[in-house]
Design a protein around this motif. Structure first.
Motif, PDB file in Angstrom:
ATOM      1  N   ARG A   1     -16.636   2.947   7.959  1.00  0.00           N
ATOM      2  CA  ARG A   1     -16.927   4.099   7.102  1.00  0.00           C
ATOM      3  C   ARG A   1     -15.971   5.249   7.369  1.00  0.00           C
ATOM      4  N   GLU A   2     -15.621   5.464   8.621  1.00  0.00           N
ATOM      5  CA  GLU A   2     -14.727   6.576   8.949  1.00  0.00           C
ATOM      6  C   GLU A   2     -13.294   6.334   8.489  1.00  0.00           C
ATOM      7  N   ASP A   3     -12.940   5.066   8.221  1.00  0.00           N
ATOM      8  CA  ASP A   3     -11.583   4.796   7.735  1.00  0.00           C
ATOM      9  C   ASP A   3     -11.370   5.324   6.326  1.00  0.00           C
ATOM     10  N   PHE A   4     -12.454   5.506   5.558  1.00  0.00           N
ATOM     11  CA  PHE A   4     -12.336   6.019   4.201  1.00  0.00           C
ATOM     12  C   PHE A   4     -12.315   7.539   4.142  1.00  0.00           C
ATOM     13  N   CYS A   5     -12.342   8.178   5.270  1.00  0.00           N
ATOM     14  CA  CYS A   5     -12.222   9.627   5.304  1.00  0.00           C
ATOM     15  C   CYS A   5     -10.801  10.008   4.855  1.00  0.00           C
ATOM     16  N   PRO A   6     -10.628  10.943   3.959  1.00  0.00           N
ATOM     17  CA  PRO A   6      -9.273  11.292   3.496  1.00  0.00           C
ATOM     18  C   PRO A   6      -8.322  11.691   4.617  1.00  0.00           C
ATOM     19  N   ARG A   7      -8.831  12.362   5.651  1.00  0.00           N
ATOM     20  CA  ARG A   7      -7.951  12.770   6.750  1.00  0.00           C
ATOM     21  C   ARG A   7      -7.455  11.555   7.525  1.00  0.00           C
ATOM     22  N   ASN A   8      -8.349  10.609   7.803  1.00  0.00           N
ATOM     23  CA  ASN A   8      -7.937   9.393   8.503  1.00  0.00           C
ATOM     24  C   ASN A   8      -7.033   8.520   7.627  1.00  0.00           C
ATOM     25  N   LEU A   9      -7.317   8.499   6.348  1.00  0.00           N
ATOM     26  CA  LEU A   9      -6.471   7.719   5.439  1.00  0.00           C
ATOM     27  C   LEU A   9      -5.041   8.258   5.445  1.00  0.00           C
ATOM     28  N   LYS A  10      -4.868   9.568   5.475  1.00  0.00           N
ATOM     29  CA  LYS A  10      -3.529  10.149   5.505  1.00  0.00           C
ATOM     30  C   LYS A  10      -2.798   9.809   6.799  1.00  0.00           C
ATOM     31  N   LYS A  11      -3.517   9.780   7.925  1.00  0.00           N
ATOM     32  CA  LYS A  11      -2.898   9.413   9.197  1.00  0.00           C
ATOM     33  C   LYS A  11      -2.441   7.947   9.187  1.00  0.00           C
ATOM     34  N   MET A  12      -3.243   7.083   8.595  1.00  0.00           N
ATOM     35  CA  MET A  12      -2.882   5.671   8.550  1.00  0.00           C
ATOM     36  C   MET A  12      -1.615   5.449   7.721  1.00  0.00           C
ATOM     37  N   HIS A  13      -1.495   6.141   6.616  1.00  0.00           N
ATOM     38  CA  HIS A  13      -0.285   6.020   5.793  1.00  0.00           C
ATOM     39  C   HIS A  13       0.939   6.526   6.554  1.00  0.00           C
ATOM     40  N   THR A  14       0.766   7.590   7.309  1.00  0.00           N
ATOM     41  CA  THR A  14       1.902   8.140   8.055  1.00  0.00           C
ATOM     42  C   THR A  14       2.361   7.180   9.147  1.00  0.00           C
ATOM     43  N   VAL A  15       1.420   6.554   9.833  1.00  0.00           N
ATOM     44  CA  VAL A  15       1.774   5.621  10.903  1.00  0.00           C
ATOM     45  C   VAL A  15       2.520   4.412  10.349  1.00  0.00           C
ATOM     46  N   VAL A  16       2.019   3.833   9.269  1.00  0.00           N
ATOM     47  CA  VAL A  16       2.672   2.658   8.686  1.00  0.00           C
ATOM     48  C   VAL A  16       4.064   3.012   8.182  1.00  0.00           C
ATOM     49  N   ASP A  17       4.208   4.189   7.607  1.00  0.00           N
ATOM     50  CA  ASP A  17       5.518   4.589   7.090  1.00  0.00           C
ATOM     51  C   ASP A  17       6.535   4.733   8.212  1.00  0.00           C
ATOM     52  N   LYS A  18       6.123   5.283   9.346  1.00  0.00           N
ATOM     53  CA  LYS A  18       7.062   5.441  10.456  1.00  0.00           C
ATOM     54  C   LYS A  18       7.404   4.106  11.111  1.00  0.00           C
ATOM     55  N   LEU A  19       6.444   3.170  11.135  1.00  0.00           N
ATOM     56  CA  LEU A  19       6.719   1.867  11.736  1.00  0.00           C
ATOM     57  C   LEU A  19       7.630   1.016  10.863  1.00  0.00           C
ATOM     58  N   MET A  20       7.593   1.208   9.542  1.00  0.00           N
ATOM     59  CA  MET A  20       8.375   0.376   8.629  1.00  0.00           C
ATOM     60  C   MET A  20       9.551   1.117   8.000  1.00  0.00           C
ATOM     61  N   MET A  21       9.904   2.253   8.534  1.00  0.00           N
ATOM     62  CA  MET A  21      10.918   3.075   7.889  1.00  0.00           C
ATOM     63  C   MET A  21      12.299   2.409   7.870  1.00  0.00           C
ATOM     64  N   HIS A  22      12.586   1.513   8.791  1.00  0.00           N
ATOM     65  CA  HIS A  22      13.895   0.843   8.834  1.00  0.00           C
ATOM     66  C   HIS A  22      13.865  -0.544   8.180  1.00  0.00           C
ATOM     67  N   SER A  23      12.804  -0.876   7.531  1.00  0.00           N
ATOM     68  CA  SER A  23      12.675  -2.205   6.953  1.00  0.00           C
ATOM     69  C   SER A  23      13.192  -2.215   5.515  1.00  0.00           C
ATOM     70  N   HIS A  24      13.720  -3.370   5.107  1.00  0.00           N
ATOM     71  CA  HIS A  24      14.147  -3.573   3.727  1.00  0.00           C
ATOM     72  C   HIS A  24      13.014  -4.095   2.845  1.00  0.00           C
ATOM     73  N   LEU A  25      11.875  -4.409   3.440  1.00  0.00           N
ATOM     74  CA  LEU A  25      10.739  -4.873   2.657  1.00  0.00           C
ATOM     75  C   LEU A  25      10.217  -3.740   1.781  1.00  0.00           C
ATOM     76  N   LYS A  26       9.714  -4.085   0.612  1.00  0.00           N
ATOM     77  CA  LYS A  26       9.243  -3.092  -0.353  1.00  0.00           C
ATOM     78  C   LYS A  26       7.794  -2.732  -0.015  1.00  0.00           C
ATOM     79  N   TYR A  27       7.632  -1.794   0.902  1.00  0.00           N
ATOM     80  CA  TYR A  27       6.302  -1.427   1.366  1.00  0.00           C
ATOM     81  C   TYR A  27       5.804  -0.138   0.735  1.00  0.00           C
TER      82      TYR A  27
END
Length: 506
Positions: A363-389
């Protein structure tokens, strides 16, 4: 002599014959019919009509045309007449289609009809050829060779593709390519290929079944991709082995894979003393290389690759994804290099769309604040990838968060949250005021997110609407994709880059 009963002279003698000949010449009334110019007066009417036709051709034509309603081979034997093959044919043969009810008869006065009639003058000594109208004859319906042949156009009708009831093997447990999926493929290019990878027990097979052909309320034993049974869950085993194949009536190909970096597969290799291939010396190296081969294979032959995890987040999973991207075979050139190693420049390499699916989200994963943190983490981990993420999928477009705008997520990636399946039927959730007021007890419990059924439907619609990029340098049909995937799998197993990486692991 006559009185005694004997015949009189001349009654049956030459005199009698002369009198009969005389009557034929002068006629019964005494007119002379044997003189010149009198033959035409006693000529039969049929002969007169025929000779008059020859003298004055044109609208006076009275000769009955030869009408063929059926080819000679199909006419009844009683109605067939012997026609000499070398008989001269002075007049054209009119081939007329069988008259339909309510339509006037076709003209026979020399005018060329517009429909249903074929007029063809044959040369002397030739038999009439088979008319074109025969394929429209009603009598041929009973003699059609097959029910799939249209008697009007004479071509086979398009049959619907065969519907699959369950998944089949594309790659078996020995990592060998299987050809059983070829019979379900068509020669058409409008297709979508979706693959999935993930760790053991994250729900890959269940999600692929719900995206392809099943509904959440169905019995899981009827799913096209068989999920883990209770017995397998208790002993920590895995259900999927190799790569499973399923194609829907909408021409979407789903590929379900065995778990990557699976501890149960490693335990099976060690406890059963299975013989490893000669290029691998350690069991854990063999399990990791198997996982990398399947991930590199999906990166090359799929339009969409779904990465499933049931908790956020495992850094080793992202490291594995980047390693598989590094070892991904190059897109084969038009020269059909079987090894798959020779290809064009890096700028023209193919990379699929990748979707991060957070299964069994809390339930807490659907919190808008937590959702924004999850997007930021994934973006930083995949920033050097050529995959279309990025840019292919958005939860904000699903109206899951009605109060949030598109600008709230500055770095929105292809991340989708999916709650547990059992959350739809859970009535033990907290209800506001349920202990004090019976009115609130009648309301459904507050979950903090939409139901699982609603969200899996939104995920399916977004997956099926993703862009279908060209997989190779040529447009592939379904059957061509199958042969292309077989070449890629063979190239992945023989890849020099994967062999060198395996040597470094040892």
């Amino acid at each position: 002599m006559s009185e005694s009963g004997h015949s009189q002279p001349g009654m049956y003698g030459p005199g009698r014959r002369r009198r009969r000949r005389r009557e034929r010449e002068i006629g019964p009334t005494g007119q002379n019919l044997s003189g010149p110019g009198r033959e035409r007066d006693y000529m039969p009417r049929e002969r007169e009509c025929w000779e008059g036709t020859e003298e004055s051709a044109g609208p006076m034509l009275q000769k009955t045309p030869i009408i063929l309603a059926k080819p000679p081979a199909e006419r009844p034997k009683s109605s067939q007449t012997a026609v000499p093959t070398n008989a001269p044919m002075e007049k054209p043969i009119v081939l007329i289609k069988s008259r339909e009810e309510g339509k006037p008869a076709p003209p026979t006065d020399g005018a060329i009809p517009t429909t249903g009639i074929t007029v063809k003058a044959e040369k002397e000594g030739q038999r009439p050829t088979q008319p074109v109208y025969q394929i429209q004859n009603r009598g041929m319906a009973a003699t059609a060779p097959s029910s799939n042949v249209d008697p009007v156009i004479g071509q086979a009708k398009l049959l619907p593709p065969e519907k699959m009831k369950h998944s089949i093997k594309l790659v078996d447990d020995q990592m060998t390519w299987c050809d059983s999926a070829m019979e379900y493929l068509l020669d058409q290019t409008d297709m979508l290929v979706v693959g999935i990878i993930g760790l053991q027990g994250t729900g890959k097979s269940t999600i692929m079944s719900l995206l392809s052909a099943n509904a959440p309320e169905e019995d899981q034993r009827c799913y096209v991709f068989r999920p883990q049974s209770q017995e397998i869950k208790e002993r920590g085993g895995n259900q999927s082995i190799g790569i499973d194949f399923f194609i829907t009536q909408e021409r979407v190909i789903f590929l379900d894979t065995q778990p990557i970096l699976s501890p149960s597969i490693l335990d099976h290799l060690i406890n059963n003393d299975r013989k490893l291939p000669p290029e691998y010396s350690l069991p854990h190296t063999y399990v990791e290389m198997q996982s990398l081969q399947m991930a590199a294979f999906l990166y090359t032959v799929c339009h969409v690759v779904i990465v499933v995890q049931d908790w956020f987040t495992d850094l080793s999973l992202y490291r594995f994804l980047q390693t598989a991207e590094m070892l991904k075979p190059s897109t084969p050139s038009t020269s059909h290099d079987s090894s798959g190693s020779a290809g064009p420049d890096e700028g023209t390499e193919y990379y699929p769309h990748i979707v991060f699916l957070q299964n069994r989200a809390k339930r807490e994963d659907f919190c808008p604040r937590n959702l924004k943190k999850m997007h930021t983490v994934v973006d930083k981990l995949m920033m050097h990838s050529h995959l279309k993420y990025k840019g292919s999928l958005s939860m904000l477009d699903c109206k899951v968060f009605p109060g949030l705008s598109r600008g709230y997520l500055e770095t929105e990636v292809n991340l989708f949250l999916l709650p547990g399946m059992d959350s739809d039927g859970d009535d033990s959730l907290i209800r506001a005021g349920s202990a004090t007021s019976p009115l609130f007890a009648l309301l459904p419990g507050y979950r903090g997110h939409p139901t699982f059924t609603s969200l899996i439907g939104k995920l399916r619609s977004q997956i099926l609407s993703m862009p279908r990029s060209q997989l190779s340098h040529t447009i592939l049909t379904e059957k061509n994709w199958f042969h292309y995937a077989a070449r890629i799998w063979d190239g992945v197993k023989k890849s020099s880059a994967l062999s060198e990486y395996s040597r470094l692991l040892s």
